[in-house]
Design an enzyme around this catalytic site. Sequence first.
Site, PDB file in Angstrom:
ATOM      1  N   ASN A  63      48.935  59.602  36.629  1.00 15.40           N
ATOM      2  CA  ASN A  63      49.669  59.936  37.852  1.00 15.40           C
ATOM      3  C   ASN A  63      49.800  61.444  38.026  1.00 15.40           C
ATOM      4  O   ASN A  63      49.600  61.986  39.119  1.00 15.40           O
ATOM      5  CB  ASN A  63      51.071  59.329  37.803  1.00 15.40           C
ATOM      6  CG  ASN A  63      51.090  57.839  38.049  1.00 15.40           C
ATOM      7  OD1 ASN A  63      50.096  57.251  38.436  1.00 15.40           O
ATOM      8  ND2 ASN A  63      52.231  57.218  37.811  1.00 15.40           N
ATOM      9  N   ARG A 105      39.298  49.737  49.054  1.00 19.03           N
ATOM     10  CA  ARG A 105      38.955  49.959  47.646  1.00 19.03           C
ATOM     11  C   ARG A 105      38.540  48.624  47.037  1.00 19.03           C
ATOM     12  O   ARG A 105      39.307  47.671  47.043  1.00 19.03           O
ATOM     13  CB  ARG A 105      40.147  50.506  46.851  1.00 19.03           C
ATOM     14  CG  ARG A 105      40.649  51.867  47.279  1.00 19.03           C
ATOM     15  CD  ARG A 105      41.721  52.359  46.309  1.00 19.03           C
ATOM     16  NE  ARG A 105      42.497  53.459  46.847  1.00 19.03           N
ATOM     17  CZ  ARG A 105      42.137  54.729  46.761  1.00 19.03           C
ATOM     18  NH1 ARG A 105      41.012  55.046  46.165  1.00 19.03           N
ATOM     19  NH2 ARG A 105      42.904  55.685  47.264  1.00 19.03           N
ATOM     20  N   ARG A 160      40.356  57.970  48.823  1.00 19.66           N
ATOM     21  CA  ARG A 160      40.392  59.061  47.856  1.00 19.66           C
ATOM     22  C   ARG A 160      40.035  58.616  46.442  1.00 19.66           C
ATOM     23  O   ARG A 160      40.558  57.637  45.932  1.00 19.66           O
ATOM     24  CB  ARG A 160      41.789  59.697  47.864  1.00 19.66           C
ATOM     25  CG  ARG A 160      41.938  60.877  46.907  1.00 19.66           C
ATOM     26  CD  ARG A 160      43.328  61.453  46.984  1.00 19.66           C
ATOM     27  NE  ARG A 160      43.534  62.168  48.225  1.00 19.66           N
ATOM     28  CZ  ARG A 160      44.696  62.209  48.878  1.00 19.66           C
ATOM     29  NH1 ARG A 160      45.724  61.546  48.424  1.00 19.66           N
ATOM     30  NH2 ARG A 160      44.810  62.907  49.994  1.00 19.66           N
ATOM     31  N   HIS A 194      42.796  51.712  56.898  1.00 21.33           N
ATOM     32  CA  HIS A 194      43.549  51.319  55.719  1.00 21.33           C
ATOM     33  C   HIS A 194      44.071  49.882  55.814  1.00 21.33           C
ATOM     34  O   HIS A 194      44.552  49.331  54.826  1.00 21.33           O
ATOM     35  CB  HIS A 194      44.720  52.293  55.518  1.00 21.33           C
ATOM     36  CG  HIS A 194      45.437  52.154  54.222  1.00 21.33           C
ATOM     37  ND1 HIS A 194      46.720  51.638  54.128  1.00 21.33           N
ATOM     38  CD2 HIS A 194      45.074  52.446  52.953  1.00 21.33           C
ATOM     39  CE1 HIS A 194      47.108  51.639  52.866  1.00 21.33           C
ATOM     40  NE2 HIS A 194      46.133  52.120  52.125  1.00 21.33           N
ATOM     41  N   TYR A 205      48.700  44.710  40.755  1.00 14.39           N
ATOM     42  CA  TYR A 205      49.407  45.184  41.946  1.00 14.39           C
ATOM     43  C   TYR A 205      50.178  44.018  42.560  1.00 14.39           C
ATOM     44  O   TYR A 205      49.608  42.943  42.794  1.00 14.39           O
ATOM     45  CB  TYR A 205      48.425  45.715  42.988  1.00 14.39           C
ATOM     46  CG  TYR A 205      47.903  47.110  42.754  1.00 14.39           C
ATOM     47  CD1 TYR A 205      47.701  47.604  41.468  1.00 14.39           C
ATOM     48  CD2 TYR A 205      47.596  47.947  43.830  1.00 14.39           C
ATOM     49  CE1 TYR A 205      47.216  48.877  41.262  1.00 14.39           C
ATOM     50  CE2 TYR A 205      47.095  49.225  43.620  1.00 14.39           C
ATOM     51  CZ  TYR A 205      46.904  49.677  42.335  1.00 14.39           C
ATOM     52  OH  TYR A 205      46.418  50.944  42.129  1.00 14.39           O
ATOM     53  N   ARG A 260      58.919  52.374  46.030  1.00 11.90           N
ATOM     54  CA  ARG A 260      58.375  52.569  44.691  1.00 11.90           C
ATOM     55  C   ARG A 260      58.313  54.042  44.311  1.00 11.90           C
ATOM     56  O   ARG A 260      58.650  54.426  43.214  1.00 11.90           O
ATOM     57  CB  ARG A 260      56.969  51.967  44.589  1.00 11.90           C
ATOM     58  CG  ARG A 260      56.403  52.029  43.174  1.00 11.90           C
ATOM     59  CD  ARG A 260      54.951  51.600  43.109  1.00 11.90           C
ATOM     60  NE  ARG A 260      54.049  52.674  43.474  1.00 11.90           N
ATOM     61  CZ  ARG A 260      52.998  52.542  44.270  1.00 11.90           C
ATOM     62  NH1 ARG A 260      52.740  51.374  44.811  1.00 11.90           N
ATOM     63  NH2 ARG A 260      52.216  53.551  44.548  1.00 11.90           N
ATOM     64  N   HIS A 319      53.736  47.008  45.409  1.00  9.90           N
ATOM     65  CA  HIS A 319      52.796  47.526  46.410  1.00  9.90           C
ATOM     66  C   HIS A 319      52.957  46.879  47.779  1.00  9.90           C
ATOM     67  O   HIS A 319      52.445  47.398  48.769  1.00  9.90           O
ATOM     68  CB  HIS A 319      51.364  47.309  45.888  1.00  9.90           C
ATOM     69  CG  HIS A 319      50.314  48.079  46.593  1.00  9.90           C
ATOM     70  ND1 HIS A 319      49.348  47.493  47.392  1.00  9.90           N
ATOM     71  CD2 HIS A 319      50.050  49.413  46.618  1.00  9.90           C
ATOM     72  CE1 HIS A 319      48.546  48.420  47.873  1.00  9.90           C
ATOM     73  NE2 HIS A 319      48.938  49.593  47.420  1.00  9.90           N
TER      74      HIS A 319
END
EC number: 2.7.4.1
Length: 727
Positions: A72, A409, A439, A469, A502, A598, A626
């Site tokens: 992170n 992703r 990213r 997204h 997730y 979160r 998530h």
Amino acid sequence: MTDAPLVDPGFDTEDDDFDEMVEAPDADLPEHRFMDRELSWLAFNNRVLELAEDPTLPLLERANFLAIFASNLDEFFMVRVAGLKRRIVTGLAVPSNIGTAPAKVLSNISDLAHELQARHAEVWNEEVKPALSEAGIDFARWDELDDGEREYLYDYFQTQVFPVLMPLAVDPAHPFPYISGLSLNLAIRIRNARTGREEFARLKVPPMLPRLVPVPAKDDAPDSIRFIALEDLIAENLADLFPGMEILDHHAFRLTRNEDVTIEEDESENLIQALEAELLRRRFGPPIRLEITEDMDDVTLDLLIRELDISEQEVYRLPSPLDLRSLFGLSRIDRPELKYTPHLPVTPLAFQAADADSKHARGDIFRAIRKGDVLVHHPYESFATSVQAFLEQAARDPHVLAIKQTLYRTSGDSPIVQALIDAAESGKQVLALVEVKARFDEANNIEWARKLEKAGVHVVYGLVGLKTHCKLALVIREEKGVLRHYTHVGTGNYNPKTSRIYEDLGLFTCSPEVGRDVTRLFNELSGYAIEKKFKRLLVAPLHLRKGLLRLIDRERRHAAAGKPAHVRIKVNSMVDEQIIDALYRASLAGVQVDVWVRGICSLRVDLPGVSDNIRVRSVLGRYLEHARIFAFANDGDPEVYIGSADMMHRNLDRRVEALVRVTSPEHIKELQSFFDLGMDDASATWHLGAEGVWTRHHRDDKGRPLADVQDRTMAAIQRRRRPRAAR
């Protein structure tokens, strides 16, 4: 790509009074009402570190949280710190929620990051590592090994490591080498035995080799597990790399570079080519952090600072080892007593075969959806037997005519990608909207996008200037001469690997309204349609924010009229100023506002008379929270949405996002109960307090553990029984 504008008038966009209310200055709100987003992000990573510090957690899970913290923080420096520095250098405007001068923010970040990294190293060296050693998982130093072990490791070094090492000298004939971002290196000072001249060399620790090298078990402890760090093994054998030289000193160091990708999109430019060129440039981004071992001498450090053009403030002196992402490798150790109790996701009730006893047997996905909307909750419920099964069944079903899907992703070997390929090869119309700008996944996404194209899938890349997204999958199926839309709208990526860790929600529906909404949205993303109306979707970038502001303001008006009013929002990040101000205004009117976040939270709870009715909680645990949920009491007729959008500028202004309204009373009740659990004072959560300080509440007044939100959710779903087969 197309530059058609997105329009989402699920609400009346011609309401001038509402526009004035949204855009008017907030004279009734205090000036310093936003927490700094960068410091709030560091506070989130501090919560991760607190889990690593918790002695009640299984040891290997604590080590995993240390690795998560390290990963992170790397991304934080590569993106957030790098972006802030770029704004300072280029004179770009700084976001209003930073609150102080950018240089001061960087100084605050540096102070807190130094403190966190030092604590991070201490937790490993003083707590987790010794505890693992007591449990039979040891991390040895070279001087602790016997002759037989050294001989074994030397042979490993000669055969597996030495051939791929590339020592680089630094002298008038050899300029200082390029240091790649996040690489682990040895800075070596040597003396030429013939001339007596001191030299410097850099040696990169090969990233393709295991960082933790196994050491043979001792005869008296055959079940023990021991490792030596790869950099230590290399350091002890430097003489083989520099024969005839005297090794004076060696120290590990690691550099972090600006690796954010900025694409200046042009309609006439090929996006893939532009992105590939930018990825090459990213490798050479400017340095923003230098990590060194605490024993590094000043001569070596001065050389690195000078050659890398980095400031002393950007130097982090730490105990070895550097880069604790290597602890991810410990997850492969087969010691179940040192890990969380394994959890096997169950097949969602609606998708279980009616005539099967197993909770994991699959039924007919389309038949189940025709009976009613299906809400799934991952990873408690299986991704493989729901989302993946939905697409696999669609790929082989001869009645399915077309499949359309967004992919943000995933992986090239994903069964999701394979299902789309199978569908295209069987003659179905298949559209994949691939977001190649996700990213750090850019290169992978380009690779499997080309794989899809070769199989005959229609691959498009969305709208100029926007990332796509939203998480949407649409299947068009012919049934008795009529076309029916089967739709999945989710909160998480179509990635079978991350779906296991997730926490996400997904809604399956064959609602004609949702089907038309999603069809129109896909037409807009792949063609030139300009959509004017959506029924059950809220879509960014133009009107998702406005829609949420209306819903929040409706609660404010209900409270002012003495009616039941409640706003509940679960997101990863709460940063957008207009949304936050709307929540403040709702609180002023007496609306109870609950925010479950979160990560970053710029919302404050310490503004007397303004935030009195606002509670903010955070949940961290074995799964990454998530899912995004937006729930409004609406005077007893609750309105609930799930979807992909966080409350950030990028999500609301620069991304295509979609929320879907959940209409089933049963599903609304389920989401409300889940939210009740997350906000319950009897649940183990972090509470946001004054000055942006988060306090962990995980034990009651008598020291007993509070309820774990994820364990409770897991247990509740495991207890569900499959409905009886229809007679």
